[in-house]
Design a protein around this motif. Structure first.
Motif, short mmCIF file in Angstrom:
data_model
loop_
_atom_site.label_atom_id
_atom_site.label_comp_id
_atom_site.label_asym_id
_atom_site.label_seq_id
_atom_site.Cartn_x
_atom_site.Cartn_y
_atom_site.Cartn_z
N LEU A 128 0.83 -1.19 0.00
CA LEU A 128 0.00 0.00 0.00
C LEU A 128 0.87 1.25 0.00
O LEU A 128 1.79 1.37 0.81
N PHE A 129 0.58 2.15 -0.89
CA PHE A 129 1.23 3.45 -0.96
C PHE A 129 0.12 4.50 -0.94
O PHE A 129 -0.29 4.99 -1.99
N PRO A 130 -0.42 4.83 0.23
CA PRO A 130 -1.55 5.76 0.27
C PRO A 130 -1.16 7.14 -0.26
O PRO A 130 -0.15 7.71 0.17
N ILE A 131 -1.94 7.64 -1.19
CA ILE A 131 -1.65 8.97 -1.72
C ILE A 131 -2.15 10.01 -0.72
O ILE A 131 -3.10 9.80 0.01
N THR A 132 -1.46 11.13 -0.69
CA THR A 132 -1.81 12.20 0.24
C THR A 132 -2.41 13.40 -0.48
O THR A 132 -2.73 14.39 0.14
N GLY A 133 -2.56 13.28 -1.78
CA GLY A 133 -3.12 14.36 -2.59
C GLY A 133 -2.75 14.16 -4.04
O GLY A 133 -2.34 13.06 -4.44
N TRP A 134 -2.87 15.20 -4.80
CA TRP A 134 -2.47 15.13 -6.20
C TRP A 134 -2.18 16.53 -6.69
O TRP A 134 -2.63 17.52 -6.13
N GLU A 135 -1.38 16.57 -7.73
CA GLU A 135 -1.02 17.83 -8.38
C GLU A 135 -1.24 17.63 -9.86
O GLU A 135 -0.70 16.68 -10.45
N ILE A 136 -2.04 18.47 -10.46
CA ILE A 136 -2.32 18.37 -11.89
C ILE A 136 -1.97 19.70 -12.54
O ILE A 136 -2.42 20.75 -12.09
N LYS A 137 -1.14 19.63 -13.56
CA LYS A 137 -0.72 20.83 -14.29
C LYS A 137 -0.95 20.60 -15.78
O LYS A 137 -0.89 19.46 -16.26
N THR A 138 -1.19 21.68 -16.49
CA THR A 138 -1.25 21.59 -17.94
C THR A 138 0.06 22.11 -18.51
O THR A 138 0.69 23.00 -17.95
N VAL A 139 0.46 21.51 -19.61
CA VAL A 139 1.66 21.93 -20.31
C VAL A 139 1.21 22.35 -21.72
O VAL A 139 1.20 21.53 -22.63
N PRO A 140 0.78 23.61 -21.85
CA PRO A 140 0.19 24.05 -23.12
C PRO A 140 1.10 23.88 -24.33
O PRO A 140 0.62 23.57 -25.42
N VAL A 141 2.38 24.04 -24.15
CA VAL A 141 3.31 23.93 -25.28
C VAL A 141 3.24 22.55 -25.90
O VAL A 141 3.21 22.40 -27.12
N ASP A 142 3.18 21.52 -25.06
CA ASP A 142 3.15 20.15 -25.56
C ASP A 142 1.74 19.59 -25.64
O ASP A 142 1.53 18.50 -26.15
N GLY A 143 0.76 20.32 -25.10
CA GLY A 143 -0.63 19.85 -25.13
C GLY A 143 -0.87 18.63 -24.27
O GLY A 143 -1.68 17.77 -24.61
N VAL A 144 -0.18 18.54 -23.13
CA VAL A 144 -0.34 17.39 -22.24
C VAL A 144 -0.65 17.86 -20.83
O VAL A 144 -0.49 19.03 -20.48
N LEU A 145 -1.09 16.92 -20.01
CA LEU A 145 -1.31 17.14 -18.59
C LEU A 145 -0.19 16.43 -17.83
O LEU A 145 0.26 15.35 -18.23
N VAL A 158 2.84 12.16 -17.46
CA VAL A 158 2.20 13.02 -18.46
C VAL A 158 1.28 12.19 -19.33
O VAL A 158 1.51 11.00 -19.55
N MET A 159 0.19 12.84 -19.77
CA MET A 159 -0.76 12.18 -20.64
C MET A 159 -1.46 13.22 -21.49
O MET A 159 -1.52 14.39 -21.13
N HIS A 160 -1.95 12.78 -22.63
CA HIS A 160 -2.74 13.64 -23.49
C HIS A 160 -4.16 13.75 -22.94
O HIS A 160 -4.58 12.93 -22.11
N ALA A 161 -4.90 14.72 -23.39
CA ALA A 161 -6.27 14.95 -22.91
C ALA A 161 -7.15 13.71 -23.09
O ALA A 161 -7.94 13.38 -22.20
N ASP A 162 -7.00 13.02 -24.21
CA ASP A 162 -7.81 11.81 -24.44
C ASP A 162 -7.50 10.74 -23.39
O ASP A 162 -8.40 10.05 -22.90
N GLN A 163 -6.23 10.60 -23.03
CA GLN A 163 -5.86 9.64 -21.99
C GLN A 163 -6.44 10.06 -20.64
O GLN A 163 -6.89 9.23 -19.86
N ALA A 164 -6.42 11.36 -20.35
CA ALA A 164 -6.98 11.87 -19.09
C ALA A 164 -8.47 11.59 -19.02
O ALA A 164 -9.00 11.22 -17.97
N ARG A 165 -9.18 11.75 -20.14
CA ARG A 165 -10.61 11.44 -20.18
C ARG A 165 -10.85 9.95 -19.93
O ARG A 165 -11.77 9.57 -19.20
#
Length: 88
Positions: free
Chosen positions: A7-24, A48-55
């Motif tokens: 078990l590796f319990p997550i304590t939160g998350w950080e999500i950023k967009t990278v507009p230059v590359d069009g990824v999250l 990192v993932m593309h918007a379609d992968q994030a969906r």
């Protein structure tokens, strides 16, 4: 629950967009051992993932949540984690 499950319990998350590359970029800070303080959580790796992968990830999480919500669970005492379970 499988007693060999790490078990590796997550304590939160950080999500950023990278507009230059069009990824999250997604990062999940987590606890790597059972005595670790929240303030000392491992920052995790950026993924990192593309918007379609994030969906697709969003939809997969929604399906898993629905499945959990629709399940009937045993009383807590019979499904409790064993004492001394290590969190890695």
């Amino acid at each position: 629950m499988d007693n060999d499950l790490f078990l590796f319990p997550i304590t939160g998350w950080e999500i950023k967009t990278v507009p230059v590359d069009g990824v999250l970029s997604v990062r999940f800070p987590f606890l790597s051992h059972d005595r670790q303080k929240l303030s000392d959580a491992d920052p995790g790796r950026p993924y990192v993932m593309h918007a379609d992968q994030a969906r697709e990830l969003r939809d997969a999480l929604s399906r898993a949540i629905t499945q959990i919500e629709n399940q009937k669970f045993e009383p807590a005492e019979s499904t409790a984690l064993p004492t001394g379970l290590l969190i890695y």
